[in-house]
Motif scaffolding. Structure first.
Motif, short mmCIF file in Angstrom:
data_model
loop_
_atom_site.label_atom_id
_atom_site.label_comp_id
_atom_site.label_asym_id
_atom_site.label_seq_id
_atom_site.Cartn_x
_atom_site.Cartn_y
_atom_site.Cartn_z
N LEU A 27 -9.96 -9.45 25.34
CA LEU A 27 -11.40 -9.52 25.54
C LEU A 27 -12.14 -8.68 24.51
N LYS A 28 -11.58 -7.53 24.18
CA LYS A 28 -12.21 -6.67 23.18
C LYS A 28 -12.23 -7.37 21.82
N ARG A 29 -11.12 -8.03 21.47
CA ARG A 29 -11.08 -8.76 20.20
C ARG A 29 -12.08 -9.89 20.20
N LEU A 30 -12.24 -10.55 21.35
CA LEU A 30 -13.21 -11.63 21.47
C LEU A 30 -14.61 -11.12 21.16
N LYS A 31 -14.97 -9.96 21.72
CA LYS A 31 -16.31 -9.41 21.53
C LYS A 31 -16.56 -9.01 20.08
N THR A 32 -15.51 -8.56 19.39
CA THR A 32 -15.69 -8.09 18.01
C THR A 32 -15.45 -9.18 16.98
N GLY A 33 -15.15 -10.41 17.42
CA GLY A 33 -14.98 -11.51 16.49
C GLY A 33 -13.66 -11.52 15.74
N GLN A 34 -12.68 -10.74 16.19
CA GLN A 34 -11.42 -10.66 15.45
C GLN A 34 -10.65 -11.98 15.45
N SER A 35 -10.85 -12.80 16.47
CA SER A 35 -10.11 -14.06 16.53
C SER A 35 -10.41 -14.95 15.33
N ARG A 36 -11.63 -14.84 14.79
CA ARG A 36 -11.98 -15.65 13.63
C ARG A 36 -11.16 -15.29 12.40
N ARG A 37 -10.58 -14.11 12.39
CA ARG A 37 -9.80 -13.71 11.23
C ARG A 37 -8.59 -14.61 11.02
N TYR A 38 -8.07 -15.18 12.12
CA TYR A 38 -7.00 -16.17 11.95
C TYR A 38 -7.52 -17.40 11.22
N SER A 39 -8.78 -17.74 11.48
CA SER A 39 -9.37 -18.89 10.78
C SER A 39 -9.54 -18.59 9.30
N TYR A 40 -10.03 -17.39 8.96
CA TYR A 40 -10.19 -17.03 7.55
C TYR A 40 -8.83 -17.03 6.86
N GLN A 41 -7.82 -16.49 7.54
CA GLN A 41 -6.49 -16.42 6.95
C GLN A 41 -5.91 -17.81 6.73
N LEU A 42 -6.07 -18.69 7.73
CA LEU A 42 -5.55 -20.05 7.60
C LEU A 42 -6.25 -20.80 6.48
N LYS A 43 -7.55 -20.64 6.36
CA LYS A 43 -8.29 -21.29 5.28
C LYS A 43 -7.81 -20.80 3.92
N ALA A 44 -7.59 -19.49 3.80
CA ALA A 44 -7.09 -18.93 2.54
C ALA A 44 -5.70 -19.48 2.22
N ILE B 75 -5.92 -18.79 27.07
CA ILE B 75 -6.96 -17.94 26.49
C ILE B 75 -7.39 -18.50 25.14
N PHE B 76 -6.41 -18.90 24.32
CA PHE B 76 -6.75 -19.49 23.02
C PHE B 76 -7.63 -20.72 23.18
N ARG B 77 -7.26 -21.62 24.10
CA ARG B 77 -8.02 -22.84 24.27
C ARG B 77 -9.45 -22.56 24.72
N ALA B 78 -9.60 -21.58 25.62
CA ALA B 78 -10.94 -21.23 26.09
C ALA B 78 -11.77 -20.63 24.95
N MET B 79 -11.14 -19.77 24.16
CA MET B 79 -11.87 -19.14 23.06
C MET B 79 -12.24 -20.15 21.98
N TYR B 80 -11.32 -21.07 21.68
CA TYR B 80 -11.62 -22.10 20.68
C TYR B 80 -12.74 -23.00 21.19
N LEU B 81 -12.69 -23.37 22.47
CA LEU B 81 -13.69 -24.25 23.05
C LEU B 81 -15.09 -23.67 22.92
N PHE B 82 -15.21 -22.36 23.09
CA PHE B 82 -16.53 -21.73 23.05
C PHE B 82 -16.84 -21.13 21.67
N GLY B 83 -16.10 -21.58 20.66
CA GLY B 83 -16.48 -21.27 19.29
C GLY B 83 -16.04 -19.93 18.76
N LYS B 84 -15.14 -19.24 19.45
CA LYS B 84 -14.74 -17.91 19.03
C LYS B 84 -13.78 -17.92 17.83
N TYR B 85 -13.25 -19.09 17.49
CA TYR B 85 -12.41 -19.23 16.30
C TYR B 85 -13.14 -19.93 15.16
N ASN B 86 -14.42 -20.21 15.34
CA ASN B 86 -15.16 -20.96 14.33
C ASN B 86 -15.19 -20.23 12.99
#
Length: 313
Positions: free
Chosen positions: A226-243, A292-303
């Motif tokens: 939950l803390k990572r969700l609030k700080t946007g850390q989940s998106r870092r997987y997206s940045y890494q995958l794009k790179a 948890i991943f599916r819920a976070m992706y659904l609500f845009g936390k991995y965008n």
């Protein structure tokens, strides 16, 4: 045991560093081990300790400027000795058990050495005084690219790479790498194979100042999520995958590129994200983590966002 080179990046680690370095010396087969250390601009007594081990035990030391852990580890990969068979990443504050590299070498020897190979294992989680508290994740599902896209199941201080994987890691570096061990897991599973050893091979010290750290128990891990969700850390997987997709480009197998493209294309709105989580090949190692991943992706936390948070570690 085949020839192994330990790769260690240090930064202001004087408190626990000696115990880590001494555990190298106690390794089974240490006569086949080389140690390469890069200091990332320490300002405490770390360099004095390292110079002592260079003088007494023949460790190699690069004294560098502060560039962050990911970039420091990449420099170690660039400067490692390709005459060695295997390369083992290390943290500065743990304690390795004597059979760590022996087990890794034995498992990797059974695999096809012509492809990139990654070994990882379980660790005993301890407090600052090395009192056991639990153990790290034991991989129950396959280690694969589809797992590596959103989870690192191969904890860094247990990772051992073969020469072919190191050659691939040398090719590219990006500021969008989340953490170097997660990047290594992605590269290994995209182009080769990762193997997991459920035996604990190290004491993973938690002292409150760990770069990443690890929690025991489902509730504590859920709070950390939950803390990572609030700080946007989940998106870092997206940045890494794009790179990863941008840098390795045409080398990546088509099936992995297709799934990666879907991962980004389906982020457009709530309904496209809903369709994606119903059909994705991505997965995490436990059912709860997957939900948890599916819920976070659904609500845009991995965008993926062009204006991203800082990812340097």
């Amino acid at each position: 045991m085949k020839r192994v080179q330990i790769l260690l990046s240090t930064y202001n680690g004087e408190t626990h560093l000696r115990e880590q370095l001494d555990s190298y010396l106690a390794l089974n087969g240490f006569e086949n081990v080389k140690v390469l250390i890069r200091d990332d601009g320490s300002t405490d007594g770390t360099l004095d300790i390292l110079r002592e081990y260079v003088e007494r035990h023949g460790f190699e030391l690069i004294e560098g400027e502060n560039i962050g852990l990911n970039a420091s580890m990449h420099q170690l990969v660039q400067k490692c000795d390709l005459e060695c068979d295997y390369f083992s990443f290390s943290d500065q504050d743990d304690v390795w058990l004597p059979d760590k590299l022996e087990r890794a070498s034995d498992m990797l020897d059974k695999e096809d050495s012509s492809i990139p190979l990654l070994y990882s294992a379980c660790s005993t989680i301890t407090d600052a005084s090395l009192e056991p508290k639990g153990h790290t994740l034991i991989a129950r599902r396959p280690l694969s690219f589809y797992n590596s896209m959103i989870q690192n199941a191969c904890i860094g201080h247990t990772q051992v790479c073969n020469r072919e994987l190191i050659k691939l890691l040398r090719l590219h570096f990006s500021d969008d790498i989340y953490v170097h061990d997660s990047w290594t897991y992605t590269v290994a599973t995209a182009f080769g194979k990762a193997v997991f050893d459920p035996t604990c091979v190290a004491l993973y010290r938690q002292h409150g100042s760990n770069v990443i750290g690890y929690e025991t128990g489902r509730f504590k891990n859920f709070k950390k999520r939950l803390k990572r969700l609030k700080t946007g850390q989940s998106r870092r997987y997206s940045y890494q995958l794009k790179a990863f997709c941008d840098l390795y480009g045409d080398m990546i197998p088509d099936e992995y590129m297709r799934e990666s493209k879907r991962y980004f294309d389906k982020q457009r709105n709530f309904f496209t994200r809903l369709g994606y989580i119903m059909t994705t090949k991505m997965y995490r190692q436990t059912r709860l983590e997957g939900l948890i991943f599916r819920a976070m992706y659904l609500f845009g936390k991995y965008n993926f966002k062009k204006q991203k948070e800082s990812t340097q570690i």
